[in-house]
Design a protein around this motif. Sequence first.
Motif, PDB file in Angstrom:
ATOM      1  N   THR A   1     -20.311  69.266  27.415  1.00  0.00           N
ATOM      2  CA  THR A   1     -20.764  70.023  26.508  1.00  0.00           C
ATOM      3  C   THR A   1     -20.577  71.503  27.101  1.00  0.00           C
ATOM      4  O   THR A   1     -19.948  71.562  28.237  1.00  0.00           O
ATOM      5  CB  THR A   1     -22.526  69.741  26.577  1.00  0.00           C
ATOM      6  N   PRO A   2     -20.561  72.368  26.167  1.00  0.00           N
ATOM      7  CA  PRO A   2     -20.272  73.886  26.578  1.00  0.00           C
ATOM      8  C   PRO A   2     -20.872  74.376  27.637  1.00  0.00           C
ATOM      9  O   PRO A   2     -20.488  75.123  28.549  1.00  0.00           O
ATOM     10  CB  PRO A   2     -20.468  74.626  25.173  1.00  0.00           C
ATOM     11  N   LEU A   3     -22.197  74.055  27.564  1.00  0.00           N
ATOM     12  CA  LEU A   3     -23.159  74.410  28.824  1.00  0.00           C
ATOM     13  C   LEU A   3     -22.736  73.811  30.102  1.00  0.00           C
ATOM     14  O   LEU A   3     -22.518  74.496  31.028  1.00  0.00           O
ATOM     15  CB  LEU A   3     -24.594  73.988  28.724  1.00  0.00           C
ATOM     16  N   GLY A   4     -22.359  72.385  30.160  1.00  0.00           N
ATOM     17  CA  GLY A   4     -21.815  71.898  30.977  1.00  0.00           C
ATOM     18  C   GLY A   4     -20.696  72.560  31.521  1.00  0.00           C
ATOM     19  O   GLY A   4     -20.404  72.562  33.060  1.00  0.00           O
ATOM     20  N   LYS A   5     -19.747  72.864  30.752  1.00  0.00           N
ATOM     21  CA  LYS A   5     -18.426  73.561  31.165  1.00  0.00           C
ATOM     22  C   LYS A   5     -18.815  74.811  31.740  1.00  0.00           C
ATOM     23  O   LYS A   5     -18.096  75.069  32.916  1.00  0.00           O
ATOM     24  CB  LYS A   5     -17.398  73.791  29.876  1.00  0.00           C
TER      25      LYS A   5
ATOM     26  N   LYS B   1      -5.833  77.938  31.474  1.00  0.00           N
ATOM     27  CA  LYS B   1      -5.812  78.108  30.085  1.00  0.00           C
ATOM     28  C   LYS B   1      -5.371  76.796  29.621  1.00  0.00           C
ATOM     29  O   LYS B   1      -5.723  76.236  28.360  1.00  0.00           O
ATOM     30  CB  LYS B   1      -4.566  79.098  29.601  1.00  0.00           C
ATOM     31  N   SER B   2      -4.883  75.734  30.522  1.00  0.00           N
ATOM     32  CA  SER B   2      -4.414  74.313  30.117  1.00  0.00           C
ATOM     33  C   SER B   2      -5.631  73.622  30.332  1.00  0.00           C
ATOM     34  O   SER B   2      -5.854  72.491  29.582  1.00  0.00           O
ATOM     35  CB  SER B   2      -3.436  73.725  30.886  1.00  0.00           C
ATOM     36  N   MET B   3      -6.842  74.102  30.632  1.00  0.00           N
ATOM     37  CA  MET B   3      -8.297  73.278  30.801  1.00  0.00           C
ATOM     38  C   MET B   3      -9.045  73.640  29.704  1.00  0.00           C
ATOM     39  O   MET B   3      -8.978  74.547  28.779  1.00  0.00           O
ATOM     40  CB  MET B   3      -9.101  73.864  31.868  1.00  0.00           C
ATOM     41  N   PRO B   4      -9.866  72.598  29.182  1.00  0.00           N
ATOM     42  CA  PRO B   4     -10.628  72.846  27.769  1.00  0.00           C
ATOM     43  C   PRO B   4     -12.002  73.596  28.151  1.00  0.00           C
ATOM     44  O   PRO B   4     -12.862  73.428  27.872  1.00  0.00           O
ATOM     45  CB  PRO B   4     -11.145  71.264  27.722  1.00  0.00           C
ATOM     46  N   VAL B   5     -11.356  75.129  28.763  1.00  0.00           N
ATOM     47  CA  VAL B   5     -12.372  76.028  28.470  1.00  0.00           C
ATOM     48  C   VAL B   5     -11.870  77.179  27.908  1.00  0.00           C
ATOM     49  O   VAL B   5     -10.497  77.663  27.998  1.00  0.00           O
ATOM     50  CB  VAL B   5     -12.728  76.527  30.080  1.00  0.00           C
ATOM     51  N   SER B   6     -12.805  77.734  27.162  1.00  0.00           N
ATOM     52  CA  SER B   6     -12.220  79.179  26.412  1.00  0.00           C
ATOM     53  C   SER B   6     -12.160  80.427  27.404  1.00  0.00           C
ATOM     54  O   SER B   6     -12.949  80.299  28.392  1.00  0.00           O
ATOM     55  CB  SER B   6     -13.377  79.444  25.220  1.00  0.00           C
TER      56      SER B   6
ATOM     57  N   GLN C   1      -7.255  86.752  25.711  1.00  0.00           N
ATOM     58  CA  GLN C   1      -6.604  85.605  25.149  1.00  0.00           C
ATOM     59  C   GLN C   1      -5.089  85.956  24.775  1.00  0.00           C
ATOM     60  O   GLN C   1      -4.514  85.120  24.270  1.00  0.00           O
ATOM     61  CB  GLN C   1      -7.475  85.591  23.708  1.00  0.00           C
ATOM     62  N   ARG C   2      -4.686  87.302  25.015  1.00  0.00           N
ATOM     63  CA  ARG C   2      -3.448  87.500  24.544  1.00  0.00           C
ATOM     64  C   ARG C   2      -2.600  87.993  25.757  1.00  0.00           C
ATOM     65  O   ARG C   2      -1.166  88.042  25.462  1.00  0.00           O
ATOM     66  CB  ARG C   2      -3.468  88.763  23.573  1.00  0.00           C
ATOM     67  N   ARG C   3      -2.994  88.078  27.121  1.00  0.00           N
ATOM     68  CA  ARG C   3      -2.305  88.533  28.009  1.00  0.00           C
ATOM     69  C   ARG C   3      -2.344  87.446  29.156  1.00  0.00           C
ATOM     70  O   ARG C   3      -3.526  87.257  29.782  1.00  0.00           O
ATOM     71  CB  ARG C   3      -2.266  89.867  28.442  1.00  0.00           C
ATOM     72  N   ASP C   4      -1.560  86.713  29.256  1.00  0.00           N
ATOM     73  CA  ASP C   4      -1.295  85.523  30.203  1.00  0.00           C
ATOM     74  C   ASP C   4      -0.435  85.784  31.565  1.00  0.00           C
ATOM     75  O   ASP C   4      -0.868  85.450  32.553  1.00  0.00           O
ATOM     76  CB  ASP C   4      -0.405  84.325  29.496  1.00  0.00           C
TER      77      ASP C   4
END
Length: 337
Positions: A8-12, A134-139, A332-335
């Motif tokens: 879940t998002p909370l778990g992340k 950024k490759s991980m499933p987290v925002s 989100q725009r500067r890696d």
Amino acid sequence: MNAVHHITPLGKFKWLLKREYWENRGGFLRAPLVAGGISLLLSLMAIIAGLFAARRAAENGDLHINGVNVNGLDLGMLTQQMTPADMAKFGEGMNVTLLLSSAWPFITLAFVVFFYCLGALYDDRRDRSVLFWKSMPVSDTQTVLSKLVGALVIAPLLAVAAAIVTMFGFMVLISLVVLFHGGNPMTLIWASSNPFSIAASHLAWIPVYALWAMPTAGWLLLCSAWAKSKPFLWAVMLPVFAGVIVSWFDVMKLFGLDSGWFWGHVVARLLLSATPGIELAYRSPTPTGESVQSMLQGFSPGVQLAGLANPELWIGVLVGALFIAAAIWLRQRRDEI
């Protein structure tokens, strides 16, 4: 058939917080504990020096208490001669001493939060680890907010724990001194002071600190997400240069204010709001009186939580939230650097 477990998002977010703690455990945990240990060591050295000086004065007949020459340090006898008023004053002095003994972890906290926020989003761009995360499933929103919670909740919570441990360590230290000099530490130290009230004050201060430090944390995270190099210079020099320009051209006169207002409510709020205790300078109304009791009341849990009603605090929260939103947008725009 294998069951698929969805996080879940909370778990992340919990895992992100764990990551922040484990990657910054030295600053979050060890630094305040070491600071508290150093303060206890210095206190022990000061006590030993004071006892040595008192013993030499007693041997030379130069030790006087209330005008009476004494030839030894019998704290039990001195305690019996103290009136209730004397004990009350002694207790106030003890509370101030305990408050000061717990200060070192908070001093460390100011540096930890400042430099943690400053490097939180810059360092992973510099070493390119941002590409992995950024490759991980987290925002990016979760990532930035986890760093904010790390700075404003985890770090102060551990600093408060270190401060409380340091305070009780100091009490044990002076209790041993009292015990070895004929006194009763339970009567003279523990019963006369209020260590649990001070500990409660420290705990009540955490939400006040978290909200009060928002402008600095947000500004530093924004600079950390934006700066291509030397984020410290950008974070410090931009507000300072703005203050110099405002002072030089007397811009604040257009609003019926002086330049000092800009330095105190803009520059200082951007750069120093994460400094523990800075909120006392903006507290309104301030505790009146110059007695020790009045000063102690300013640190009581009720007064600490009453600071949440300060409009200056909520204006800073709003500004800090805007900075954090901008930091998320940049993230989100500067890696890369």
